[in-house]
Design an enzyme around this catalytic site. Sequence first.
Site, mmCIF file in Angstrom:
data_model
loop_
_atom_site.group_PDB
_atom_site.id
_atom_site.type_symbol
_atom_site.label_atom_id
_atom_site.label_comp_id
_atom_site.label_asym_id
_atom_site.label_seq_id
_atom_site.Cartn_x
_atom_site.Cartn_y
_atom_site.Cartn_z
ATOM 1 N N ARG A 173 -2.130 6.819 0.185
ATOM 2 C CA ARG A 173 -2.474 6.779 1.600
ATOM 3 C C ARG A 173 -1.700 7.770 2.454
ATOM 4 N NH1 ARG A 173 -5.373 1.951 2.864
ATOM 5 N NH2 ARG A 173 -4.606 1.927 4.992
ATOM 6 N N TYR B 158 -15.723 -10.985 -0.612
ATOM 7 C CA TYR B 158 -16.386 -9.711 -0.912
ATOM 8 C C TYR B 158 -17.598 -9.903 -1.827
ATOM 9 C CZ TYR B 158 -12.554 -7.107 1.204
ATOM 10 O OH TYR B 158 -11.653 -6.580 2.101
ATOM 11 N N ARG C 201 0.815 -1.220 0.000
ATOM 12 C CA ARG C 201 0.000 0.000 0.000
ATOM 13 C C ARG C 201 0.851 1.274 0.000
ATOM 14 N NH1 ARG C 201 -4.859 -1.770 4.169
ATOM 15 N NH2 ARG C 201 -5.954 -3.145 2.719
ATOM 16 N N ARG D 231 -5.809 12.389 -5.493
ATOM 17 C CA ARG D 231 -7.094 11.767 -5.139
ATOM 18 C C ARG D 231 -8.217 12.796 -5.145
ATOM 19 N NH1 ARG D 231 -11.410 10.676 -3.630
ATOM 20 N NH2 ARG D 231 -12.137 9.106 -2.150
ATOM 21 N N ASP E 104 -6.896 -1.863 -7.362
ATOM 22 C CA ASP E 104 -7.658 -2.450 -6.259
ATOM 23 C C ASP E 104 -7.941 -3.901 -6.597
ATOM 24 O OD1 ASP E 104 -9.303 -1.562 -3.722
ATOM 25 O OD2 ASP E 104 -10.614 -2.892 -4.857
#
Length: 342
Positions: free
Chosen positions: A30, A153, A26, A39, A76
Amino acid sequence: MTLQNDLLLRTARGELTERVPVWMMRQAGRVLPQYRAVREQAGSFITLAKTPELAAEVTIQPVDAFDVDAAIIFSDILVVPEAMGLPYEMIESRGPVFPTTVRNMADLSRLRVADAESDLGYVLDAIKLTKKELNNRVPLIGFAGAPFTIFCYMTEGKGSKTFSVAKKLLYTDPDFAHALLQQITDSTIAYLQAQIRAGADLIQLFDSWAGILSPEQYRTFSLPYIKQICDLISDVPVTVFAKGAFFARHEIGQLSCDVVGLDWNMDPHESRQLIPDRVLQGNLDPCVLYADFSQIRAEVKQMLSSFGHQHYIANLGHGIYPDTDPGKARCFVDAVKEFSIL
């Protein structure tokens, strides 16, 4: 073209190297203010991931900021179920949500095996663009979620601490579970092969929810599908990271993968004994990066002492937390380089 820094690739292939390579799960985003700016420009996480120019930009940011030994494409794991016909939303403070779930054979009949080139072309374009803009500085890692984690998911519809809906299906309708897992696996194989054709130098499989399964369930509903993927990806090194699956380390080490990722609960010495013939990757607790600089350096030194300086890739035991001070992340990277040079 020859990479200027091929340390990670040489290590993943099992070669002896002059120091330990380092990157962070990651790392693309972030923690960096420059990521947050991009973003905000994109307007949403999914728009950012689906805009190749922006995805390439945030992929390269940590290479510049932290001087890591690899980039990992910004994307993702849930792009695969979307490509199979099950779209998702990324909701602030809640995470991914699937408005529709898949829980029986009738639901499954509405899905398809993803076509990587047409359904996931934006990821492939981002890889091509990133490779061009990296200009052979460091290798680029491609990735996908392991089939069981994606299954969680798609059936649960959202994140969960227990994924009890997903696990229920393993007991109540195992035929459906295997059918969905196979469709995810077929989609993932095609997707990863396309990533490699687009320029990915290594591949990592993330089995983020492996730890919710019993050892027997993991042998039945996860390992066979990861094995299919590993058996069909031979052009570049493959890493399998199964968070929480401490009980499956030996069996993961028997797969035709090159690197086994470890979380911070997996002891390095014990892992070396269980997986003697594979490169290991990990496994600093991401919370260590909340400590002061001297303690981070001490923890890194201890980690390197435990793993040794060969057949090892330094990383965190899971993804870096979003409120981490970027200076602490850079301290981690610098400490690995300083303490592992031969």
